[in-house]
Design an enzyme around this catalytic site. Structure first.
Site, PDB file in Angstrom:
ATOM      1  N   HIS A 305     -61.654 -22.277  18.488  1.00 34.80           N
ATOM      2  CA  HIS A 305     -61.821 -20.833  18.302  1.00 34.80           C
ATOM      3  C   HIS A 305     -63.301 -20.534  18.128  1.00 34.80           C
ATOM      4  O   HIS A 305     -64.056 -21.356  17.596  1.00 34.80           O
ATOM      5  CB  HIS A 305     -61.037 -20.357  17.071  1.00 34.80           C
ATOM      6  CG  HIS A 305     -60.911 -18.872  16.970  1.00 34.80           C
ATOM      7  ND1 HIS A 305     -61.886 -18.077  16.401  1.00 34.80           N
ATOM      8  CD2 HIS A 305     -59.926 -18.029  17.383  1.00 34.80           C
ATOM      9  CE1 HIS A 305     -61.499 -16.817  16.456  1.00 34.80           C
ATOM     10  NE2 HIS A 305     -60.326 -16.756  17.048  1.00 34.80           N
ATOM     11  N   ASP A 364     -52.794 -18.834  19.117  1.00 40.21           N
ATOM     12  CA  ASP A 364     -52.072 -18.792  20.391  1.00 40.21           C
ATOM     13  C   ASP A 364     -51.187 -20.016  20.613  1.00 40.21           C
ATOM     14  O   ASP A 364     -50.343 -20.001  21.509  1.00 40.21           O
ATOM     15  CB  ASP A 364     -53.069 -18.690  21.554  1.00 40.21           C
ATOM     16  CG  ASP A 364     -53.935 -17.460  21.459  1.00 40.21           C
ATOM     17  OD1 ASP A 364     -53.370 -16.362  21.376  1.00 40.21           O
ATOM     18  OD2 ASP A 364     -55.178 -17.589  21.466  1.00 40.21           O
TER      19      ASP A 364
END
Length: 412
Positions: A305, A364
Site C-alpha cells: 500500500h 482489497d
C-alpha cells in the site's frame, strides 16, 4: 512558539514555519517559497506534500493505524453501523439516539431519484460497465436538483451531503439492474441503509429478497472500512474539483472517475483474477517466484500500500468477516479462492522478500472474495467502493468549503 526549518537557496536562507499536527508528523509550510525565493517545489505524486488541513481521518502507516475523528477503525467496524460513521465523518462526533434517528430519516427521505433519470439509463448499451453508467448518472443529478448548484451556508452543505449519501446507493443498484436487464427496484424506507441497498440489488418485482443478517453485517463493515482514507487520489480529485466552486454532483462524479482507475478502486477485482490464475494452493510457490522475478509481468495483487508499511487494519477485519460470510453460506472449508488467499498470505508473510519490502495484505485482498460469495459480480466491486466512499468525499468536500485557507487548486 513557532519553530522554523531553514532552506538555503544559493546564498540566501529562508525560514519556513513548522506547523504542529494534533497527531502524526509535523508539516513544513512551503506556501511562500515561490513568492519569497522565486522557486517551486517538486514532488511527483505528492509523496511528501499535505494539500490541506483536515481533522477527518488519520493514518499511521508504519503502525497500521486508521482513525476517523479519533475513533479506531476496528472499533467502528465492530460497534457502529454505516450511517453512524457517516454522521461521524460529516459532523465530527458520533450521534446520540435522536441525532441518529433524525439523520437516518433524512437519508431515507432522499433515497428516491427523479423518475426522469430512468430515461438516461436507457441510452446505454446493455453491455455498458456499471461504473460508466454510475459516472454519467451522478453527473446528471445537477440537472435534476438545480437548487444545490449554488451553496452559501452550512445548511446547504449538510443537505448536499445527505442527498448524495442517500441517492448514490440507489443509482449504484440501478446501474447493476440495468446491466443485467432487470427492472429497477425502488428504495424501501422501512429498511435500514444496508438492507435497503441489498433489497435494491437483488429483489425483483415478482420476488422479494430476504436479507441474510450475516450478509448485511458483512456489507455494513465493508462500507465502514471504505468510507474515508485521507487525501487519496479520488478524494483529492473531489477536493480539487470542489475548489473551483463546481457543483457537488460534478465533484463526486470526478471522484468516481478517479476511483475507477485500476490502481485505485479496481484492485479487488484484480485480486480475484489473480487467485483464479493461481488456481490451487499447490501452485502458490510458483507464483511467489514469478512475483519476485523482475522480468516477469506477474504481480501479487492485494499486497502492499502507498501508505501502510504494516498490516492494513481494514484487511484484518475483512479476513475475519470473509470467514464469517463463507461459514454462513457453507463455503468455509470448500471455497478455493479463500484457501488460496489464506495460504498465499501465510507464505508471503514469512518470506524475506516481502518482509523486507513491507508488503502486507491490504483492504482489497479479502473484499473481492466476500463480494463474490454474496453474489455481487466483479464489475460491481468498484461501484460498491464508490457507494461507501461517497460519505468520505462529502465530508472532505464540506470541510474544504468551510476552510478559510482553501484556494482554487492550481499545481505548477
Amino acid at each position: 512558539n513557532t519553530e522554523f526549518a531553514e532552506l538555503k537557496i544559493r546564498d540566501k536562507i529562508f525560514k519556513l514555519p513548522i506547523l504542529k499536527a494534533s497527531i502524526g508528523q509535523d508539516v513544513i509550510d512551503i506556501s511562500k517559497v515561490y513568492s519569497e525565493a522565486d522557486c517551486f517545489t517538486y514532488d511527483p505524486g505528492f509523496m511528501s506534500t499535505a494539500s490541506c488541513r483536515s481533522t477527518i481521518t488519520y493514518i499511521d502507516g508504519d503502525q497500521g493505524i486508521l482513525r476517523h475523528r479519533g475513533y479506531d477503525i476496528k472499533d467502528l467496524a465492530e460497534k457502529s453501523d454505516f450511517l453512524e460513521v457517516a454522521y461521524l465523518l460529516i459532523y465530527g462526533e458520533l450521534p446520540n439516539n435522536k441525532q441518529y434517528n433524525d439523520f437516518t430519516k433524512k437519508v431515507a427521505h432522499h433515497a428516491l431519484v427523479n423518475e426522469r433519470l430512468h430515461y438516461l439509463f436507457q441510452t446505454f448499451c446493455s453491455s455498458s460497465h456499471p461504473m460508466a453508467i454510475m459516472l454519467a448518472a451522478v453527473g446528471s443529478l445537477s440537472a435534476f436538483y438545480p437548487d444545490l448548484l449554488n451553496f452559501f451556508k452550512e445548511a446547504d452543505y449538510e443537505l448536499t451531503a445527505i442527498r448524495m449519501i442517500a441517492k448514490i446507493p440507489t443509482i449504484a443498484a440501478m446501474s447493476y439492474k440495468y446491466s443485467i436487464g432487470q427492472p429497477f427496484v425502488y428504495p424501501d424506507n422501512s429498511l435500514d441503509f444496508t438492507e435497503n441497498f441489498l433489497h435494491m440489488m437483488f429483489a425483483t418485482p415478482c420476488e422479494k429478497y430476504k436479507v441474510n443478517p450475516v450478509i448485511k453485517n458483512a456489507l455494513n463493515k465493508i462500507f465502514i472500512l471504505h468510507a474515508d482514507h485521507e487525501q487519496n487520489a479520488s478524494t483529492s480529485t473531489v477536493r480539487i474539483a470542489g475548489s473551483s466552486g463546481a457543483n457537488p454532483f460534478a465533484c463526486v462524479s470526478t471522484g468516481i472517475a478517479s476511483l475507477w482507475g485500476p490502481a485505485h478502486g479496481g484492485a479487488n477485482e484484480a485480486v480475484i483474477n489473480m487467485l483464479k490464475e493461481i488456481g490451487s494452493v499447490e501452485n502458490i510457490p510458483k507464483y511467489i517466484a514469478k512475483a519476485k522475478d523482475k522480468n516477469d509481468n506477474f504481480r501479487l495483487m492485494g499486497f502492499g500500500h502507498r501508505v501502510y508499511k504494516n498490516y492494513d487494519p481494514r484487511a484484518a477485519v475483512l479476513k475475519e468477516t470473509c470467514k464469517e460470510v463463507l461459514k454462513e453460506l457453507g463455503q468455509l472449508d470448500n471455497n478455493p479462492l479463500l484457501q488460496i488467499a489464506i495460504e498465499l498470505e501465510a507464505i508471503a508473510l514469512k518470506d524475506e522478500y516481502f518482509i523486507e519490502r513491507k508488503l502486507y495484505p491490504n483492504v482489497d485482498f479479502y473484499s473481492g472474495i466476500i463480494y463474490k460469495a454474496m453474489g455481487i459480480p466483479p464489475q460491481m466491486f468498484t461501484v460498491l467502493f464508490a457507494t461507501a466512499r461517497t460519505v468520505g468525499w462529502m465530508a472532505q468536500w464540506k470541510e474544504m468549503h468551510e476552510d478559510p485557507e482553501q484556494k482554487i487548486s492550481r499545481p505548477r
